[in-house]
Scaffold this motif. Sequence first.
Motif, short mmCIF file in Angstrom:
data_model
loop_
_atom_site.label_atom_id
_atom_site.label_comp_id
_atom_site.label_asym_id
_atom_site.label_seq_id
_atom_site.Cartn_x
_atom_site.Cartn_y
_atom_site.Cartn_z
N PRO A 179 0.83 -1.22 0.00
CA PRO A 179 0.00 0.00 0.00
C PRO A 179 0.85 1.26 0.00
O PRO A 179 1.94 1.29 0.58
CB PRO A 179 -0.80 -0.13 1.31
CG PRO A 179 -0.82 -1.59 1.61
CD PRO A 179 0.50 -2.11 1.12
N HIS A 180 0.35 2.29 -0.66
CA HIS A 180 1.03 3.58 -0.71
C HIS A 180 0.47 4.47 0.40
O HIS A 180 -0.73 4.75 0.43
CB HIS A 180 0.82 4.24 -2.07
CG HIS A 180 1.36 5.62 -2.16
ND1 HIS A 180 2.71 5.90 -2.12
CD2 HIS A 180 0.73 6.82 -2.24
CE1 HIS A 180 2.89 7.21 -2.22
NE2 HIS A 180 1.71 7.80 -2.28
N THR A 181 1.33 4.89 1.32
CA THR A 181 0.89 5.73 2.43
C THR A 181 1.12 7.20 2.10
O THR A 181 1.99 7.54 1.30
CB THR A 181 1.64 5.38 3.73
OG1 THR A 181 3.04 5.57 3.53
CG2 THR A 181 1.37 3.93 4.12
N ILE A 182 0.32 8.07 2.72
CA ILE A 182 0.38 9.51 2.45
C ILE A 182 0.86 10.29 3.66
O ILE A 182 1.73 11.17 3.56
CB ILE A 182 -1.01 10.03 2.01
CG1 ILE A 182 -1.44 9.33 0.71
CG2 ILE A 182 -0.99 11.54 1.82
CD1 ILE A 182 -2.85 9.69 0.29
N LEU A 183 0.31 9.99 4.83
CA LEU A 183 0.59 10.80 6.02
C LEU A 183 1.88 10.42 6.74
O LEU A 183 2.40 11.20 7.53
CB LEU A 183 -0.58 10.67 7.01
CG LEU A 183 -1.95 11.11 6.47
CD1 LEU A 183 -3.02 10.91 7.53
CD2 LEU A 183 -1.90 12.57 6.03
N GLY A 184 2.40 9.23 6.47
CA GLY A 184 3.63 8.79 7.13
C GLY A 184 4.25 7.67 6.32
O GLY A 184 3.72 7.26 5.28
N SER A 185 5.39 7.17 6.78
CA SER A 185 6.07 6.09 6.07
C SER A 185 6.01 4.81 6.91
O SER A 185 6.05 4.86 8.14
CB SER A 185 7.53 6.46 5.79
OG SER A 185 8.22 6.70 7.02
#
Length: 226
Positions: free
Chosen positions: A2-8
Amino acid sequence: MPHTILGSYSGEWFTASTAEQARLLSDPVALRHLEPFMGRALGAGAAAQRAGVSVERMLYRVRQFLEAGLLQEVGQEKRAGRPVRLYRAPGGLRVPFALTPFADLEAQVARHSGPYDRLRARASGRRLQRLDNHARLIYRDESGKVHSETEAPEPETLAAFPSRDFVGVMWLDDTTARRMSSLLDEWRDLLGSVSSARDGTQPYLVQMVLLALNPHEPDELSGPPG
């Protein structure tokens, strides 16, 4: 992955596979009890302290999570008297929407959009106050029905304000809906390149929504009063 936006996150993902797992992971209260265990091993007492709940309540949730397969006992911590059992939950959890109860999905959307809805109402109220010679119209129409609506500003009045605020239920054919979707993609790409604050700019609330409604659900087709 999955590609995260708010953190890694570089660890392994656990994908919920049962309706019970999805239900628990969509419940803010249950998730509050699971979060201390995510990606680390803790005893129930330490987890309860981090979550700000009683040990009794945490133990109840631990049994629930173990039964659902969201938590594993990974060892024990030695101490005087009885050793402390340690539990761990995956550090990354993926919850398929198809498994999530509809009521929980609806609640999630309402919870996430609530701050923007309040911001829109506040900004729109300020804008209405600046529209001179315009008001709310309350009247009984020729059929006997009473209406309450906002008086439509003249085009030249609207031209003085760069802000726009429109929301409504529109009946679209497939071609028009696809065209609207393409335009929204273009606008989103444009906004993505100019979204940062800099000299000569001010914040604007931008909402882009194009969602198919159920024509057999009257509540979805009746808009709010004007």
